[in-house]
Scaffold this motif. Structure first.
Motif, PDB file in Angstrom:
ATOM      1  N   PHE A  56     -21.551  21.680  -8.418  1.00 43.29           N
ATOM      2  CA  PHE A  56     -20.114  21.524  -8.182  1.00 43.29           C
ATOM      3  C   PHE A  56     -19.790  21.131  -6.744  1.00 43.29           C
ATOM      4  O   PHE A  56     -18.623  20.939  -6.404  1.00 43.29           O
ATOM      5  CB  PHE A  56     -19.386  22.826  -8.540  1.00 43.29           C
ATOM      6  N   GLU A 101      -9.472  21.066 -12.691  1.00 39.13           N
ATOM      7  CA  GLU A 101      -9.684  22.069 -13.731  1.00 39.13           C
ATOM      8  C   GLU A 101     -10.267  21.444 -14.993  1.00 39.13           C
ATOM      9  O   GLU A 101     -11.163  22.007 -15.634  1.00 39.13           O
ATOM     10  CB  GLU A 101      -8.352  22.753 -14.050  1.00 39.13           C
ATOM     11  N   LYS A 131     -18.798  14.332 -12.654  1.00 38.07           N
ATOM     12  CA  LYS A 131     -19.477  15.424 -13.343  1.00 38.07           C
ATOM     13  C   LYS A 131     -20.852  15.571 -12.683  1.00 38.07           C
ATOM     14  O   LYS A 131     -21.791  14.859 -13.035  1.00 38.07           O
ATOM     15  CB  LYS A 131     -19.638  15.137 -14.834  1.00 38.07           C
ATOM     16  N   THR A 190     -23.093  30.604 -12.037  1.00 36.06           N
ATOM     17  CA  THR A 190     -22.879  29.737 -13.191  1.00 36.06           C
ATOM     18  C   THR A 190     -24.244  29.558 -13.825  1.00 36.06           C
ATOM     19  O   THR A 190     -25.098  28.842 -13.296  1.00 36.06           O
ATOM     20  CB  THR A 190     -22.271  28.387 -12.785  1.00 36.06           C
ATOM     21  N   VAL A 207     -14.073  20.514 -14.558  1.00 43.04           N
ATOM     22  CA  VAL A 207     -14.910  21.720 -14.605  1.00 43.04           C
ATOM     23  C   VAL A 207     -15.070  22.185 -16.047  1.00 43.04           C
ATOM     24  O   VAL A 207     -16.181  22.501 -16.500  1.00 43.04           O
ATOM     25  CB  VAL A 207     -14.304  22.842 -13.740  1.00 43.04           C
ATOM     26  N   ALA A 226     -19.097  27.804 -10.195  1.00 40.30           N
ATOM     27  CA  ALA A 226     -17.796  27.253 -10.584  1.00 40.30           C
ATOM     28  C   ALA A 226     -16.655  28.010  -9.912  1.00 40.30           C
ATOM     29  O   ALA A 226     -15.674  27.410  -9.450  1.00 40.30           O
ATOM     30  CB  ALA A 226     -17.644  27.307 -12.103  1.00 40.30           C
TER      31      ALA A 226
END
Length: 356
Positions: free
Chosen positions: A220, A251, A203, A144, A254, A166
């Motif tokens: 993540f 989902e 986040k 990512t 992300v 990700a």
């Protein structure tokens, strides 16, 4: 009108493709992919030894079929290309040795391609490719990254993930939810029926040593842990897991993170073209959200066609053809492979000297 045969074996997809370039026009004359997903799914991820063996079995057949479908023989080719870094070493060796052997047998130039550069090149298979300078969001199972590409072709990384990519997060969260492997398609399918606002998820941000946060970097791992805690709490309460809502919430967060930081980077760096490539770029929620947000911010968004988001040989051929058009020297037939090699050093793969 140069014609290139390209091979891709960096992970668990064996692929071969033949492309022709006429001016700025790229034509895919043939392509084929042998997927190993079903075999690796029983282990919950890619098993390197199995992947290498399957490449050995599949690649000769794919090469023969690619030339046949393109109505060509090896003598008609102008060059042969193969991915040499980064990736699984055993898997890379299969494609690299095959490519170098074919190049030596038929006296054709060999072009060693960096896997990430190939992903970046995949957007040129779209109907409306970008104009440099542009920012690339490369979002896949192993990467990512935010990469600036300038007019002269120079590439500079402006942002990256500091832990899970990700795509890795999709795989791990899918495993937590019992959805199987690969996680991206499994989560996308079940999330269609879910409520993306039901679960509040973090986040992830990356702290700077001196305080504050890196504005364009990603994390993540904490998101994955947050999903795990929700799953454990729901199980303690003896509730059936609301898989659709969990998947949709994951989902969505992300997509929010990727869109927000990518467009922030564009605006702050004065870049008005954004490219999105890689396997996670196939996610429909992310594609739709990126297009919509880009339009509202005045940023032109270019996304690789769905067929070329995941690993394939056509993108390798495009990267090779773009190098050819810039007049690079062929790669040495003595060049090996590397599990890790920075994108900024991709030019070192060409010429008589060998970095590895």
């Amino acid at each position: 009108m140069p014609i290139v045969l390209a091979l891709e074996t960096s992970c668990d997809e064996s692929a071969a493709a033949v492309l022709r370039q006429e001016g700025d026009q790229l034509t895919v004359l043939s392509q084929g992919i042998a997927s190993q997903v079903e075999e690796h799914a029983q282990w919950g991820g890619v098993v390197p030894e199995i992947a290498s063996r399957r490449h050995v079995e599949a690649l000769p057949v794919l090469v023969e079929q690619a030339l046949k479908d393109a109505d060509l023989v090896a003598a008609d080719l102008d060059a042969i290309a193969a991915t040499v870094a980064p990736g699984l070493v055993g898997a890379l060796m299969v494609g690299s040795i095959t490519g170098r052997t074919l190049a030596a047998l038929h006296q054709k130039p060999f072009l060693a391609v960096h896997h990430l550069e190939a992903h970046l090149a995949s957007v040129f298979l779209a109907e409306h490719p970008p104009r440099a300078p542009y920012l690339v969001l490369l979002v896949s199972g192993g990467h990512t990254e935010l990469i600036r590409v300038d007019l002269d072709g120079d590439m500079k990384r402006l942002g990256r993930s500091h832990d899970d990519a990700a795509g890795e997060a999709f795989d791990k969260v899918a495993r937590l939810m019992g959805l199987g492997y690969p996680g991206g398609p499994a989560i996308q399918a079940i999330a269609l029926e879910g409520d993306p606002k039901r679960f509040r998820l973090p986040k992830g941000r990356v702290s700077k040593p001196g305080g504050g946060f890196y504005p364009y970097d990603f994390s993540f791992s904490g998101l994955k842990t947050a999903v795990l805690r929700h799953v454990e709490a729901l199980k303690r309460e003896s509730e059936d897991l609301p898989l659709a809502d969990l998947a949709a919430s994951f989902e969505q967060i992300v997509a929010d993170v990727l869109v927000e930081r990518s467009l922030r980077c564009c605006l702050e760096q004065g870049i008005d073209h954004l490219v999105m490539v890689g396997g996670v770029a196939a996610n429909q929620r992310l594609r739709s959200q990126m297009q919509s947000a880009g339009q509202s911010k005045g940023v032109s968004v270019h996304i690789a066609p769905l067929a070329y988001c995941t690993d394939n040989a056509a993108m390798v051929a495009v990267a090779a053809l773009r190098r050819l058009s810039k007049g690079v020297e062929p790669s040495s037939l003595e060049l090996g492979v590397s599990a890790r090699w920075p994108l900024e050093k991709a030019l070192s793969l060409y010429g008589s000297s060998t970095p590895f």
